[in-house]
Design an enzyme around this catalytic site. Sequence first.
Site, mmCIF file in Angstrom:
data_model
loop_
_atom_site.group_PDB
_atom_site.id
_atom_site.type_symbol
_atom_site.label_atom_id
_atom_site.label_comp_id
_atom_site.label_asym_id
_atom_site.label_seq_id
_atom_site.Cartn_x
_atom_site.Cartn_y
_atom_site.Cartn_z
ATOM 1 N N ASP A 1 -9.043 -10.754 0.538
ATOM 2 C CA ASP A 1 -8.531 -9.389 1.202
ATOM 3 C C ASP A 1 -9.999 -8.901 1.598
ATOM 4 O O ASP A 1 -9.984 -8.508 2.751
ATOM 5 C CB ASP A 1 -7.939 -8.517 0.506
ATOM 6 C CG ASP A 1 -6.469 -8.977 0.213
ATOM 7 O OD1 ASP A 1 -6.099 -9.851 0.818
ATOM 8 O OD2 ASP A 1 -5.886 -8.084 -0.635
ATOM 9 N N THR B 1 0.045 -2.999 1.166
ATOM 10 C CA THR B 1 0.711 -2.000 0.077
ATOM 11 C C THR B 1 1.043 -0.731 0.908
ATOM 12 O O THR B 1 2.223 -0.174 0.952
ATOM 13 C CB THR B 1 0.131 -1.638 -1.296
ATOM 14 O OG1 THR B 1 0.078 -2.895 -1.654
ATOM 15 C CG2 THR B 1 1.206 -0.695 -1.924
#
Length: 527
Positions: free
Chosen positions: A387, A95
């Site tokens: 992640d 992001t």
Amino acid sequence: MAVERILKDEASEEKGDRARMASFVGAMAISDLVKTTLGPKGMDKILQSTGRGRSVTVTNDGATILKSLPIDNPAAKVLVDISKVQDDEVGDGTTSVVVLAGELLREAEKLIAMKIHPMTIISGYRMASECARDALLNKVVDNKDDAEKFRSDLMKIAMTTLSSKILSQDKEHFGKLAVDAVMRLKGSTNLEAIQIIKKPGGSLRDSFLDEGFILDKKIGIGQPKRIENAKILVANTAMDTDKVKIYGARVRVDSMTRVAEIEAAEKEKMREKVNKIIAHGINCFVNRQLIYNFPEELFADAGILAIEHADFDGIERLALVTGGEIASTFDNPESVKLGHCKLIEEIMIGEDKLIHFSGVAMGQACTIVLRGASDHVLDEAERSLHDALCVLSQTVNDSRVLLGGGWPEIVMAKDVDELARKTPGKKSHAIEAFSRALQAIPTIIADNAGLDSAELISQLRAEHHKEGSTSGIDVISGTVGDMAVLGIAESFKVKQAILLSATEAAEMILRVDEIIKSAPRKREDRM
């Protein structure tokens, strides 16, 4: 002299400012879309497919959101690509990289309105990104030589990564799981050795790490339930008899005894194949395809555990961790590499039975079993944990660590501002713009937490003018906090990848001065 139109009728082109505007608008729209998912108080998005079943995904992972978007704007596709590369390369910051590229383009748009040439802006951005990277390099901490401190750094990075995900409430528990799993890899970045199994039921806190390998299958009826010092043959082979393969072929017989003979011949063929497999001296046979009743009986009589229909991902990983290879022919036993493990047994997780392989040849192998209320929760938990595992495995290789919570962006912005003051000419405007884009990240983190971002960022900048400041935004208390005390840390490799990828993507979009869309291909009329 009027120039004839050179493109086909349905092809279109946009030039100059219009093309640049279309690129900027597309890239900024994508950036604004994922902006609200940034930081510990970021929100989630629901992605619903229009295909059969209308599957629903609930996530705040930038790469997952952008991958699922049906996008037409070419500049927006560039940002989707950098997010995907960031995910593949370091696993986190997907992001942030899109938001930073969007902010750089937002600033570039203002500069172009001031009649500054795109190449001047690009040159300024290049200088600023070098300066920002050097600022980070001067502040990194490397505790690789001190095992205790290094493990503590990894734990902080894991908890910081998980704090913006669904696992944030149990980040200590999952941070420990992730660190334990990655430390078992002993410096390898091959995450294939870490298997994640999702089992609905219980709560997220019931998730655990198991040393060894778990296969999501049941042991067949009449088979041994426990095998010690297992020799495992992993195969992908058809265990039914070879049918008559000619389409529409028929076999005519003149009596039922002939049918019985054909059946007996088929059984004999199966028996031969099973005997060839048994001749490998194994006591466990795992097959990708079905093992039918008759071969299963033969294996059970020989005291061999036969596991059928294991999914392909499962047998690939099983072959890897047990040190075997997947076989499909069995004529030369000496050429087949068998897998080994100390113990195979059946275990229960929730209501389900699974097969557990412990003491596998690849000692670093382990399985993380995730429990949770529903499949949607488990899918998002798996993405979050993946992640964290990616970031930790990269940090084990490149052990440089930075503080988090907006601290790196303010450190970079401060040095970039100083560079702007020393640089003559229009480039200084571009360098200043780069500094503003960097400060946008902590601003957005504060905005997403419902805090007064203007007040917090001005306080943060004042704090950073003191020597050796470790201040960042503490979104939990809503104030400027000491990141070193709060234990908020990030990997240098992730921050560097965000900085360089976002700058390069912004450069690429800034260079565009014309967009040409080709005419759609028409289907030829074959009549």
